[in-house]
Design a protein around this motif. Structure first.
Motif, PDB file in Angstrom:
ATOM      1  N   PRO A  50       0.820  -1.221   0.000  1.00 23.27           N
ATOM      2  CA  PRO A  50       0.000   0.000   0.000  1.00 23.27           C
ATOM      3  C   PRO A  50       0.850   1.265   0.000  1.00 23.27           C
ATOM      4  N   GLY A  51       2.006   1.190   0.657  1.00 24.77           N
ATOM      5  CA  GLY A  51       2.901   2.346   0.664  1.00 24.77           C
ATOM      6  C   GLY A  51       3.452   2.639  -0.720  1.00 24.77           C
ATOM      7  N   TYR A  52       3.776   1.598  -1.460  1.00 28.76           N
ATOM      8  CA  TYR A  52       4.257   1.770  -2.831  1.00 28.76           C
ATOM      9  C   TYR A  52       3.138   2.311  -3.716  1.00 28.76           C
ATOM     10  N   TRP A  53       1.926   1.798  -3.536  1.00 26.60           N
ATOM     11  CA  TRP A  53       0.776   2.295  -4.296  1.00 26.60           C
ATOM     12  C   TRP A  53       0.560   3.794  -4.051  1.00 26.60           C
ATOM     13  N   LYS A  54       0.715   4.220  -2.817  1.00 22.38           N
ATOM     14  CA  LYS A  54       0.566   5.634  -2.476  1.00 22.38           C
ATOM     15  C   LYS A  54       1.598   6.482  -3.201  1.00 22.38           C
ATOM     16  N   ARG A  55       2.840   6.017  -3.219  1.00 20.90           N
ATOM     17  CA  ARG A  55       3.905   6.763  -3.890  1.00 20.90           C
ATOM     18  C   ARG A  55       3.669   6.780  -5.401  1.00 20.90           C
ATOM     19  N   TYR A  56       3.163   5.684  -5.947  1.00 22.52           N
ATOM     20  CA  TYR A  56       2.841   5.597  -7.372  1.00 22.52           C
ATOM     21  C   TYR A  56       1.789   6.643  -7.746  1.00 22.52           C
ATOM     22  N   LEU A  57       0.755   6.771  -6.925  1.00 25.45           N
ATOM     23  CA  LEU A  57      -0.286   7.766  -7.197  1.00 25.45           C
ATOM     24  C   LEU A  57       0.269   9.181  -7.075  1.00 25.45           C
ATOM     25  N   GLU A  58       1.109   9.409  -6.076  1.00 23.28           N
ATOM     26  CA  GLU A  58       1.724  10.729  -5.918  1.00 23.28           C
ATOM     27  C   GLU A  58       2.581  11.070  -7.134  1.00 23.28           C
ATOM     28  N   TYR A  59       3.290  10.095  -7.634  1.00 23.52           N
ATOM     29  CA  TYR A  59       4.133  10.287  -8.824  1.00 23.52           C
ATOM     30  C   TYR A  59       3.284  10.778 -10.000  1.00 23.52           C
ATOM     31  N   HIS A  60       2.131  10.150 -10.219  1.00 23.09           N
ATOM     32  CA  HIS A  60       1.280  10.532 -11.343  1.00 23.09           C
ATOM     33  C   HIS A  60       0.570  11.875 -11.117  1.00 23.09           C
ATOM     34  N   THR A  61       0.073  12.106  -9.911  1.00 23.81           N
ATOM     35  CA  THR A  61      -0.644  13.364  -9.668  1.00 23.81           C
ATOM     36  C   THR A  61       0.309  14.561  -9.723  1.00 23.81           C
ATOM     37  N   GLN A  62       1.546  14.360  -9.286  1.00 27.33           N
ATOM     38  CA  GLN A  62       2.536  15.437  -9.377  1.00 27.33           C
ATOM     39  C   GLN A  62       2.916  15.692 -10.833  1.00 27.33           C
ATOM     40  N   GLU A  63       3.022  14.617 -11.616  1.00 25.70           N
ATOM     41  CA  GLU A  63       3.366  14.765 -13.025  1.00 25.70           C
ATOM     42  C   GLU A  63       2.261  15.480 -13.791  1.00 25.70           C
ATOM     43  N   GLN A  64       1.012  15.157 -13.454  1.00 24.15           N
ATOM     44  CA  GLN A  64      -0.128  15.754 -14.147  1.00 24.15           C
ATOM     45  C   GLN A  64      -0.594  17.066 -13.516  1.00 24.15           C
ATOM     46  N   LYS A  65      -0.111  17.322 -12.276  1.00 24.24           N
ATOM     47  CA  LYS A  65      -0.573  18.488 -11.522  1.00 24.24           C
ATOM     48  C   LYS A  65      -2.105  18.499 -11.447  1.00 24.24           C
ATOM     49  N   SER A  66      -2.642  17.325 -11.149  1.00 22.74           N
ATOM     50  CA  SER A  66      -4.097  17.153 -11.136  1.00 22.74           C
ATOM     51  C   SER A  66      -4.482  16.024 -10.204  1.00 22.74           C
ATOM     52  N   GLY A  67      -5.689  16.114  -9.663  1.00 22.93           N
ATOM     53  CA  GLY A  67      -6.247  15.021  -8.891  1.00 22.93           C
ATOM     54  C   GLY A  67      -6.773  13.922  -9.799  1.00 22.93           C
ATOM     55  N   ILE A  68      -7.243  12.852  -9.188  1.00 25.89           N
ATOM     56  CA  ILE A  68      -7.692  11.677  -9.926  1.00 25.89           C
ATOM     57  C   ILE A  68      -9.212  11.578  -9.911  1.00 25.89           C
ATOM     58  N   GLU A  69      -9.770  11.237 -11.058  1.00 24.34           N
ATOM     59  CA  GLU A  69     -11.217  11.061 -11.174  1.00 24.34           C
ATOM     60  C   GLU A  69     -11.623   9.595 -11.060  1.00 24.34           C
ATOM     61  N   SER A  70     -10.839   8.693 -11.663  1.00 19.83           N
ATOM     62  CA  SER A  70     -11.159   7.267 -11.600  1.00 19.83           C
ATOM     63  C   SER A  70      -9.915   6.439 -11.873  1.00 19.83           C
ATOM     64  N   ILE A  71      -9.943   5.173 -11.384  1.00 26.14           N
ATOM     65  CA  ILE A  71      -8.835   4.233 -11.593  1.00 26.14           C
ATOM     66  C   ILE A  71      -9.411   2.866 -11.947  1.00 26.14           C
ATOM     67  N   ASN A  72      -8.804   2.213 -12.926  1.00 25.19           N
ATOM     68  CA  ASN A  72      -9.163   0.848 -13.291  1.00 25.19           C
ATOM     69  C   ASN A  72      -7.863   0.100 -13.571  1.00 25.19           C
ATOM     70  N   PHE A  73      -7.586  -0.916 -12.760  1.00 22.51           N
ATOM     71  CA  PHE A  73      -6.331  -1.651 -12.908  1.00 22.51           C
ATOM     72  C   PHE A  73      -6.261  -2.416 -14.229  1.00 22.51           C
ATOM     73  N   ARG A  74      -7.428  -2.800 -14.759  1.00 23.61           N
ATOM     74  CA  ARG A  74      -7.437  -3.594 -15.987  1.00 23.61           C
ATOM     75  C   ARG A  74      -8.590  -3.141 -16.880  1.00 23.61           C
ATOM     76  N   LYS A  75      -8.424  -2.006 -17.478  1.00 24.98           N
ATOM     77  CA  LYS A  75      -9.463  -1.465 -18.356  1.00 24.98           C
ATOM     78  C   LYS A  75      -9.395  -2.172 -19.707  1.00 24.98           C
ATOM     79  N   LYS A  76     -10.572  -2.547 -20.223  1.00 23.86           N
ATOM     80  CA  LYS A  76     -10.641  -3.386 -21.423  1.00 23.86           C
ATOM     81  C   LYS A  76     -10.839  -2.603 -22.719  1.00 23.86           C
ATOM     82  N   VAL A  77     -10.437  -1.360 -22.766  1.00 19.56           N
ATOM     83  CA  VAL A  77     -10.625  -0.573 -23.986  1.00 19.56           C
ATOM     84  C   VAL A  77     -10.027  -1.295 -25.184  1.00 19.56           C
ATOM     85  N   ARG A  78      -8.855  -1.899 -24.988  1.00 17.08           N
ATOM     86  CA  ARG A  78      -8.179  -2.623 -26.079  1.00 17.08           C
ATOM     87  C   ARG A  78      -8.342  -4.129 -25.938  1.00 17.08           C
ATOM     88  N   GLY A  79      -9.343  -4.545 -25.155  1.00 20.23           N
ATOM     89  CA  GLY A  79      -9.652  -5.956 -25.027  1.00 20.23           C
ATOM     90  C   GLY A  79      -9.193  -6.566 -23.715  1.00 20.23           C
TER      91      GLY A  79
END
Length: 406
Positions: free
Chosen positions: A191-220
């Motif tokens: 969970p600590g690594y997951w927290k840092r992973y999210l911080e990495y992305h939100t800092q890169e995007q300078k934005s909060g998160i609207e939704s998360i899907n670990f396995r989105k099937k857009v490409r199948g």
């Protein structure tokens, strides 16, 4: 009292914290970002209840296989938003509609992974789909017991250690109203690594998160992506180059106990066991794998078979050979994952320092990873991804069919 001398001896299920009558056990994060029990020894009365309910200290209850199935939810929207075949939602809806409660892995307000107990069908949307991070159980065992004492039916879905912890926490007479589903897993990420992973992305995007899907099937189903939608409108979609999924697959971020899991067995203590039916086309003669996802379901007792039959109008259901299903897709029911040699150094640096540097030094995204991601993007945009996957899948199935027959 609970005294964790070796990290491998604690699965982090939080049963001991929930059972303690003096509330002198609390779950705290270690330097790798995992929760472990800490005991206030001054207030401990040595009742030993914590040890009695610990699922690691006693062998699990053996079960017997009854029937196995490959199935798919008939609701196209639920199927699309599910990681595989959409088994969970109809059961959960049925329990809630019958005035019961459901407890499953969900997202908290800060997108950490928690187990949530609910009577609201709207909450099921966040419970759907795989979540490869260890969930925080909090006080759910206590709340589930209250529901069962009041005569409610409760559906609980979690890892085998969480299911076993809950069943040991409860008095045997309460189990008649409990329905349990365990998910075949190879381990749970920090969970600590997951927290840092999210911080990495939100800092890169300078934005909060609207939704998360670990396995989105857009490409199948067979090419699902880690998908994060940001409040600024950016849609992140990656698989081969996503640092969390690569970490998880590389066995560099899972809990120590997961590499010596006491629950790796074909016998389970739950009513149902579920896992991906990647090989649905091999398991069911004449079934075409259309890349939308199927789930393998093992019903361990007569009650489970009856429950599934009561919802057969919600699914496409195909009986299967359980042994073949386990050999093809459920091998992690029996086999232990092997930790990455750099696991300890990687987690300490990623959780407590610079995640980008940890990835660079111990788990770099390679040229091959980037090329594979780019090729998939190009094939998808050109409308050729499905054709390519079908060719590769047919070739792999031919090899696997020969191996199984041998």
């Amino acid at each position: 009292m609970i005294d964790i001398k070796e990290k491998e001896d604690c699965c982090g299920c939080s049963t001991c914290e929930n059972i303690c009558p003096k509330k002198c056990i609390s779950m705290k994060f270690d330097k790798e970002g995992f929760l472990y029990p800490y005991v206030d020894k001054e207030n401990c009365i040595n009742c030993m209840k914590c040890e009695k309910v610990c699922p690691v200290l006693e062998k699990k209850t053996a079960g017997n296989w009854k029937k196995g199935y490959v199935l798919r939810n008939k609701d196209k929207d639920i199927l699309q938003s599910s990681a595989s075949g959409g088994f969970f939602t109809p059961f959960a809806e049925a329990v809630i509609k019958a005035e019961g409660s459901v407890c499953g892995a969900s997202f908290d307000d800060d997108w950490s992974i928690i187990h949530k107990l609910t009577k609201d069908i709207a909450d099921l949307e966040l419970m759907r789909g795989s979540k490869y991070v260890q969930s925080d159980m909090r006080n759910n065992y206590i709340e589930i017991r209250k529901k069962l004492v009041d005569g409610e039916t409760v559906l609980f879905c979690g890892t085998p250690c969480q299911v076993q912890g809950l069943k040991k926490f409860l008095d045997s007479e309460l189990l008649k109203n409990l329905i349990t589903v365990d998910i075949v897993c190879k381990g749970v990420a920090s969970p600590g690594y997951w927290k840092r992973y999210l911080e990495y992305h939100t800092q890169e995007q300078k934005s909060g998160i609207e939704s998360i899907n670990f396995r989105k099937k857009v490409r199948g189903y067979h090419s699902s992506d880690m998908a994060i939608d940001f409040l600024n409108g950016y849609h992140y979609r990656r698989s081969k180059t996503d640092i969390f999924m690569k970490s998880y697959i590389s066995e560099i971020c899972s809990r120590p106990s997961c590499y010596q899991c006491r629950f790796k067995d074909i016998d389970r203590c739950s009513d149902f066991t579920i896992f991906d039916a990647w090989s649905a086309g091999l398991l069911v003669e004449g079934l075409e794998d259309d890349d939308k996802g199927y789930t393998t379901v093992i019903a361990h007792n007569d009650r489970a078979v009856q429950l599934l039959n009561s919802l057969k109008d919600k699914y496409m259901i195909y009986p299967i050979d359980i042994n073949q299903a386990v050999d093809l897709d459920g091998i992690m029911m029996k086999e232990q994952a092997i930790p990455n040699d750099h696991r300890k150094k990687f987690l300490e640096k990623a959780v407590n320092g610079d995640i980008a540097e940890a990835v660079k030094h111990y788990m770099p995204i390679t040229i091959t990873d980037r090329a594979a991601e780019k090729i998939k993007d190009v094939l998808y945009l050109a409308g050729l991804l499905d054709i390519t996957k079908r060719y590769i899948k047919n070739f792999k199935n031919m090899i696997r069919r020969r191996q199984w027959q041998d």
